[in-house]
Design a protein around this motif. Structure first.
Motif, short mmCIF file in Angstrom:
data_model
loop_
_atom_site.label_atom_id
_atom_site.label_comp_id
_atom_site.label_asym_id
_atom_site.label_seq_id
_atom_site.Cartn_x
_atom_site.Cartn_y
_atom_site.Cartn_z
N UNK A 123 5.45 4.46 0.88
CA UNK A 123 4.91 4.73 -0.46
C UNK A 123 5.83 4.20 -1.55
N UNK A 124 7.14 4.38 -1.35
CA UNK A 124 8.09 3.89 -2.35
C UNK A 124 8.04 2.37 -2.43
N UNK A 125 7.85 1.68 -1.29
CA UNK A 125 7.76 0.22 -1.28
C UNK A 125 6.54 -0.25 -2.07
N UNK A 126 5.40 0.45 -1.91
CA UNK A 126 4.21 0.11 -2.69
C UNK A 126 4.46 0.24 -4.18
N UNK A 127 5.22 1.25 -4.56
CA UNK A 127 5.42 1.55 -5.98
C UNK A 127 6.48 0.67 -6.61
N UNK A 128 7.49 0.26 -5.84
CA UNK A 128 8.66 -0.38 -6.47
C UNK A 128 8.78 -1.87 -6.16
N UNK A 129 8.08 -2.37 -5.15
CA UNK A 129 8.23 -3.78 -4.77
C UNK A 129 7.14 -4.61 -5.41
N UNK A 130 7.51 -5.62 -6.19
CA UNK A 130 6.49 -6.40 -6.91
C UNK A 130 5.78 -7.41 -6.02
N UNK A 131 4.53 -7.73 -6.40
CA UNK A 131 3.77 -8.80 -5.79
C UNK A 131 3.62 -8.68 -4.29
N UNK A 132 3.49 -9.85 -3.65
CA UNK A 132 3.28 -9.88 -2.21
C UNK A 132 4.53 -9.55 -1.43
N UNK A 133 5.68 -9.47 -2.07
CA UNK A 133 6.91 -9.08 -1.38
C UNK A 133 6.78 -7.69 -0.78
N UNK A 134 5.91 -6.87 -1.36
CA UNK A 134 5.68 -5.52 -0.85
C UNK A 134 5.23 -5.54 0.61
N UNK A 135 4.39 -6.51 0.96
CA UNK A 135 3.89 -6.56 2.34
C UNK A 135 5.02 -6.77 3.34
N UNK A 136 5.97 -7.63 3.00
CA UNK A 136 7.09 -7.89 3.90
C UNK A 136 7.98 -6.66 4.03
N UNK A 137 8.19 -5.95 2.94
CA UNK A 137 9.04 -4.76 2.98
C UNK A 137 8.40 -3.69 3.85
#
Length: 542
Positions: free
Chosen positions: A39-53
């Motif tokens: 959930x934190x990755x969805x909220x804090x990681x911008x753009x498509x980088x979120x998918x990798x995180x």
């Protein structure tokens, strides 16, 4: 991505005491920690980088080397921004892409998407040439509500995947579903907003480019007259900078009279009639008076609420001055024409008087009759110039008024018969060019004079009727009829023939018309000729 491999049947879930990420307090705490990190990755990681995180968290939890985390786009194709970071370097498949069209779905990952169920395989899978080897894999569809919106997959770990691993990845997928759905909707709205903003910026740039390149003066005003926009042409024309104009009331730059006139004009614009034109007087920086014609447009939104006024202006000073010069020239021409007609009338009056004086000294009756006939013809021509002098139209003659003047003059000229003979007119409202009015008047004068001379011998009483009308075909018809002695033959007509009737025939020919005589009941002459407005150009007599 792998080709299809055999599924492993679902068995009882394993009850391991130690979880895959090293937590020992229990599965609930472990799942909560995983969910919080995602959930934190969805909220804090911008753009498509979120998918990798997020994929890194899942790979860590499932102790796997490779994996995918993707979503379905609006076309229903699978988009995978998060293929394991090094997979593109390791994979040798040509034409690699992160978008997998629905028509290309295959293998166990395609089965998971198409059937909406998780698929587990610990078998060696067949893969395309150049693809990295796949020996163990687990794919779970991401579902929100009843809609498949994405895919989570892990592969290539040291040990076989278990039913507990399946349950673990299904739990993560259920947690990810609503968050991913919300993220996709947000991204779609952001993309649409960015697209609209980009189109608006492009439109504004194009608009400004067009406006700035125009030679016309352009400005925008609020309801109270505050200037919100001016183009370069207006700045150059006014000799003022954009900063000096924007934010000021337009009243500051024009006279109070022009400001009141403009406000009155703008107030009349409505959603039903949003466009109008007005012309103002403006003092240029060099002190000269200029004239600007404005086309004003009141802008409204879809709900009919006023936005602002947009005005496009053009300097019309040269046109105004040319119009004023033309009006002055026309006024001068009218004065000259009036003076010409007045002098022609006076000169003809002098000639008529001279003929009167000459006839007083002549004893021969024939000579007296000739002199008086010449006087009447000259007076008839003078009456045309008199009417043109009195009217504002120096090219066309009002036939009703002209015929009335001619009959009055002839009635006075034959005053000795006034007690016995009356003249009645029935004249339509017709105008005629001066070149046609004069011969028409001369024809009328000759026919009436003939009637006075020959139709009522002795003390015979009677009436002369003059009719003028315009036929439906546009022709002019002039009738002069008397109820005098008449004749059953043409003897009387031959008796009346002479220079006068010969002149009538020539004048009728000049008008391009024809004349008919009837002598059965009195004398009647009917003259028909084309109306000037509808007739082709007639050749003039040399």
């Amino acid at each position: 991505m792998t080709d299809h491999v055999d599924n492993q049947p679902r068995g009882d879930r394993q009850n391991a005491e130690v979880d895959a990420v090293g937590f020992h307090p229990g599965e609930v705490e472990w799942e909560l920690a995983i969910h919080n990190r995602i959930a934190e990755s969805f909220l804090t990681t911008p753009g498509d980088e979120m998918y990798a995180v997020v994929l890194d968290i899942v790979l860590e939890a499932l102790d796997s080397r490779h994996g995918i985390f993707g979503h379905l786009d609006s076309a229903g194709d699978l988009v995978v921004p998060s293929l394991t970071r090094e997979i593109f370097d390791e994979c040798r498949v040509t034409d690699k892409s992160i978008v997998f069209p629905r028509s290309s779905w295959g293998g166990i990952w395609g089965e998971a998407l198409l059937h909406g169920t998780s698929v587990l395989s610990n078998s060696q899978g067949t893969v395309p040439d150049g693809h990295i080897p796949i020996d163990r894999a687990l794919f779970v569809p991401i579902i929100d509500g009843r809609e498949v919106i994405g895919l989570l997959g892990v592969a290539n770990r040291a040990t076989d995947f278990s039913e507990r691993d399946r349950t673990m990845l299904e739990t993560i997928a259920r947690h990810v579903g609503p968050i991913l759905h919300a993220r996709l909707e947000r991204d779609e709205k952001e993309l649409e907003r960015s697209r609209v903003e980009s189109e608006l910026r492009d439109s504004e740039r194009r608009y400004r480019a067009i406006v700035e390149q125009q030679t016309e003066l352009v400005l925008r005003l609020t309801r109270d007259g505050t200037i919100t926009f001016v183009n370069d042409a207006l700045c150059t024309y006014s000799g003022m900078s954009r900063e000096a104009l924007i934010g000021e009331s337009f009243r500051r730059f024009v006279s109070e009279k022009m400001a009141d006139q403009t406000e009155w004009h703008l107030a009349k614009l409505t959603p039903a009639a949003p466009v109008g034109e007005n012309e103002i007087e403006w003092q240029a920086p060099d002190g000269s008076v200029r004239y600007i014609a404005w086309i004003n447009h009141a802008l409204y939104d879809d709900g009919g609420s006023f936005i602002e006024y947009q005005a496009v202006g053009r300097d019309v000073t040269d046109r105004r001055r040319a119009e004023e010069e033309l009006r002055e020239a026309l006024a001068e021409k009218e004065i000259l024409l009036r003076e010409i007609h007045h002098r022609v009338k006076n000169n003809m009056a002098v000639i008529s008087s001279l003929l009167n004086l000459q006839s007083d000294g002549v004893a021969d009756a024939v000579a007296i009759d000739v002199l008086r006939s010449m006087r009447d013809r000259i007076r008839t021509m003078a009456l045309v110039h008199d009417q043109l002098y009195r009217s504002g139209d120096f090219a066309n003659v009002d036939l009703a008024a002209y015929i009335g003047s001619v009959t009055d003059a002839l009635y006075q000229a034959h005053s000795s018969r006034a007690d016995n003979v009356a003249i009645r007119t029935e004249v339509a409202d017709v105008t005629m060019e001066i070149d046609d009015a004069i011969p028409c008047g001369l024809i009328l004068s000759e026919l009436i004079s003939n009637a006075f001379k020959h139709a009522f011998p002795g003390d015979r009483r009677g009436e002369i009727l003059v009719v003028l009308e315009e036929t439906p075909e546009g022709a002019i018809e002039l009738v002069v009829k008397d109820d005098g002695v008449g004749s059953s033959t043409n003897d009387a007509l031959r008796g009346r023939s002479g220079f006068g009737l010969e002149m009538v025939v020539l004048l009728v020919k000049q008008l391009g018309g024809a004349i008919e005589f009837s002598c059965r009941e009195g004398m009647e002459a009917i003259v028909r000729f084309p109306g000037r407005a509808r007739a082709p150009e007639r050749p003039r007599e040399p």
